[in-house]
Design an enzyme around this catalytic site. Sequence first.
Site: not given
Lengths: 320, 320
Positions: B48, B113
């Site tokens: 991400d 994250e």
Amino acid sequence: MSHLTELFKYVDDHQDLYVQEIPLPPIILGQLGSDPAKKTVCIYGHLDVQPANIDDGWDTEPFTLVEKDGKLYGRGSTDDKGPVLAWFNCIEAYQKIGKDLPINIKFCFEGMEESGSEGLDDLVFSRKDTFFKDVDYVCISDNYWLGKNKPCITYGLRGICYFFIEVECGGKDLHSGVFGGSVHEAMTDLIALMGNYLPLFKVIDHLQKKFAELGSPNKLKVNMGHGAKAWVSDFNHPHYMAGRKAMKTVFGVEPDLTREGGSIPVTLTFQEATGRNVMLLPVGSSDDGAHSQNEKINRSNYIQGVKLLGAYFHEVSLLE
Amino acid sequence: MSHLTELFKYVDDHQDLYVQEIPLPPIILGQLGSDPAKKTVCIYGHLDVQPANIDDGWDTEPFTLVEKDGKLYGRGSTDDKGPVLAWFNCIEAYQKIGKDLPINIKFCFEGMEESGSEGLDDLVFSRKDTFFKDVDYVCISDNYWLGKNKPCITYGLRGICYFFIEVECGGKDLHSGVFGGSVHEAMTDLIALMGNYLPLFKVIDHLQKKFAELGSPNKLKVNMGHGAKAWVSDFNHPHYMAGRKAMKTVFGVEPDLTREGGSIPVTLTFQEATGRNVMLLPVGSSDDGAHSQNEKINRSNYIQGVKLLGAYFHEVSLLE
């Protein structure tokens, strides 16, 4: 695709239609009566309102007037479309009972009040020796009673002073893990500046001095966005005595005499441009919620307010 | 109109299709090799990225990789899609030269994250005795060199601590002219609280005490939004010595040994769950601009980085 060439050329050729400065909304000046034997009252009001959306927390559609329990809900009901309409309903009532208005009226209605009355000062000062020349008194109904039951007349305003503080740090986003704690963060400077007590005067100088003391490498920008001077009048002036008598006639009590926090900067504009006495004659109640969700005006305030304006016309007509 | 009745019934009956909790994105666990004679390295990375839009001030489309002057621009190029891809390019290079990988690899790639790695801790701890059981070392490439020319290995992290302060004043909008100066404004309380130096511990207690001292009738809400403990490791550990030798092999210099501000809370998670040594082996340069406009990774950092990971595999395979 060939029509696109034509379309694009049209758009290019007419780009000034799309990108242009928008003119300010018109200010409406009107006159009713010009009998030299009568006093002339200038009435100011505003037709624009604060934004409102049912999603802001309104119980009913803000732009549909809804009556519930003797309260008329709607954006502008008390600030300031309702009071403007009250002047007209009062004039209409005079007409219905077949009685001439005892005064001449000059109307000044604007549509930029909630945006700092942009353009109004210029217009009023530029016509002070023409349209506004023969005005004897100025009356504004754009504020509120001190409580819910007793009316008031307002002879003072606090004024207003907006400042914008801007602190510029980086030119792009910075990762807190890499830069956090090692750059001077703009937010920290801003909090330090906003945590200061401000002096009454030289605010910008003061903030620049405080910022310099911080030793920050950031850039500070301070500017005054919008301001209005404080105003005070004399509540024993004959014009005020006329208003107070009108209050007594309709409500049976001597009104509160108040100074308040709303800025209404046009008050001072009219006083300076016409050199005449200006009075604030509110119709709405303290709990009307101007600028808020579920703004309302009470049916009783409105109906008594229309009567009050009639009594005020009458009392003014008796002045020397 | 009769079809509307049917339509509305369908919508009512299927409302759970529209209003539902969305599952977290999957965490990818993978394994390459299971030779008991080889060391097993667990590699963590995240897929991400931070949000990005060309209107934020990017010179090129953030989600199209663009090379200019030896720099590869694109969101995630350095944080952390680029480094994740570097592991794969390294494995591919081993395959292309017909050489077996000298170690076993266990991958753990997540997609949350940038949102506090929600769900990752639970997964890692729940599989510590299964998937992660035979891991010998953990390696993460998700941070940056100290400068632009010399590589580094990172053995410490500052941790992070977010607090949210909320002050609640009125339940609806208040007119500044009527209420300004007479109500306790929430902004004033907030500035007073944010202008305080905070203690290292008991932040919430401290803020509540300061708020009580203000004597404000407003309501205060403080909560910790997100946190990660600080972490430090031993840069003389054999695993670090392997990393340092790999750096020397590729770059010809002993790397900087750094502690840094990025939180990377999974570092501690992996250390605690596996009981094994964790090392941060960055590929990107200090000016890559993670989280910022025009994020990039240098072509040279990327290519040397792929070599570095290969050299690291080799050095780990030599460890006792």
